[in-house]
Design an enzyme around this catalytic site. Structure first.
Site, PDB file in Angstrom:
ATOM      1  N   GLU A 153      37.947  37.610  47.442  1.00 51.65           N
ATOM      2  CA  GLU A 153      38.590  37.907  46.151  1.00 51.65           C
ATOM      3  C   GLU A 153      38.664  39.414  45.895  1.00 51.65           C
ATOM      4  O   GLU A 153      37.639  40.061  45.675  1.00 51.65           O
ATOM      5  CB  GLU A 153      37.844  37.237  44.997  1.00 51.65           C
ATOM      6  CG  GLU A 153      38.538  37.540  43.671  1.00 51.65           C
ATOM      7  CD  GLU A 153      37.954  36.807  42.470  1.00 51.65           C
ATOM      8  OE1 GLU A 153      36.871  36.222  42.597  1.00 51.65           O
ATOM      9  OE2 GLU A 153      38.605  36.836  41.413  1.00 51.65           O
ATOM     10  N   GLU A 213      39.982  31.478  34.524  1.00 52.88           N
ATOM     11  CA  GLU A 213      38.703  32.205  34.511  1.00 52.88           C
ATOM     12  C   GLU A 213      38.827  33.210  33.367  1.00 52.88           C
ATOM     13  O   GLU A 213      39.241  34.359  33.566  1.00 52.88           O
ATOM     14  CB  GLU A 213      38.491  32.948  35.832  1.00 52.88           C
ATOM     15  CG  GLU A 213      37.150  33.665  35.907  1.00 52.88           C
ATOM     16  CD  GLU A 213      37.035  34.580  37.120  1.00 52.88           C
ATOM     17  OE1 GLU A 213      37.929  35.402  37.362  1.00 52.88           O
ATOM     18  OE2 GLU A 213      36.020  34.463  37.820  1.00 52.88           O
TER      19      GLU A 213
END
Ligand code: LER
Ligand code: MN
Length: 258
Positions: free
Chosen positions: A145, A239
């Site tokens: 990520e 998120e």
């Protein structure tokens, strides 16, 4: 478009209630925290087998750091990541989300022979080659990520993740794309997505404010069009913070995104 949410933002006293609520709000998936997940494995398999909502991914949950200057810390991270990849496979998730390093560099700057980022890249490729083999063996994926510059100095853009994947050359090592970070780091989100193309195996969604999409100024349309163009068919997980009542804001957000 398969929508998911991280478990902490979903109302519910337990996992079963969270799965039921997500189903009710129109979601297809849930992203779980890695910390303590080994003990929850049986419960997760049971609950997800009785629901249309599936586990998309495990977010972090390992100790140590892949790019620590201490061998024990690197080894700790590798050991934990390998065992979380096995759990990810057992619970039917796409893979495990991994951030190679948070904050500033920890390895030494060896310039003029080798700058710290070059050293970090070489180290990470070595480590991920091993992790990739485990991921392939257990049938899972290590999802790198990229984060914005205020959270890490190392992996900020999708193309940097793709470069690492190309060097590692394993079906067990791919990238994920987080709209919050892309909004800070990418010049054009749609272009970055199109270039990273089939390396993208997961998405995080948050607006520029890190609240639910719709509560900021991120242009989701162009990014979503790019995902459509590359034929992205995996999950996108929220998120983010929720400003209002989750039981009202979450289904509203599903409508907005669709
Ligand atoms: C941190 O900002 C983030 O986006 C998380 O997904 C890291 O695992
Ligand atoms: Mn993220």
């Amino acid at each position: 478009m398969k929508l998911a949410a991280q478990e902490n933002i979903v109302p519910g006293k337990n996992l079963r209630e969270k799965f039921a609520n997500l189903e009710k709000y129109g979601f297809e998936g849930i992203e779980l925290w890695g910390k303590g997940i080994v003990e929850r494995e049986k419960e997760i398999i049971k609950v997800s087998s009785q629901s249309s909502v599936k586990v998309t991914t495990i977010c972090a949950g390992y100790e140590g750091c892949l790019l620590s200057d201490k061998k024990e810390e690197r080894e700790r991270a590798v050991k934990d990541i390998k065992s979380l990849l096995k759990v990810a496979s057992n619970i039917g998730a796409v893979g495990l989300i991994v951030v190679p390093i948070f904050g500033p560099p920890r390895l030494p700057d060896l310039s003029p022979w080798m700058g710290v980022k070059e050293l970090e890249k070489k180290m990470l490729i070595e480590i991920l080659t091993r992790i990739g083999k485990t991921a392939e063996n257990v049938g899972s994926i290590c999802l790198l990520e990229p984060l914005n510059r205020y959270e890490t100095h190392f992996l900020n853009r999708l193309k940097e993740g793709v470069e690492i994947c190309n060097e590692v050359d394993s079906p067990g090592v791919k990238i994920m794309a987080d709209f919050f970070h892309m909004n800070i780091e990418e010049r054009k989100i749609d272009k970055a997505i199109k270039e990273a193309n089939s390396f993208i195996y997961h998405i995080h969604l948050a607006d520029s404010t890190r609240l639910l999409p719709g509560y900021g100024h991120t242009d989701f349309k162009s990014g979503f069009n790019a995902l459509k163009e590359i034929g992205y068919d995996k999950y996108m997980a929220l998120e983010c913070g929720i400003p209002g009542k989750p039981e009202e804001d979450l289904p509203k957000c599903v409508k907005y995104l669709r």
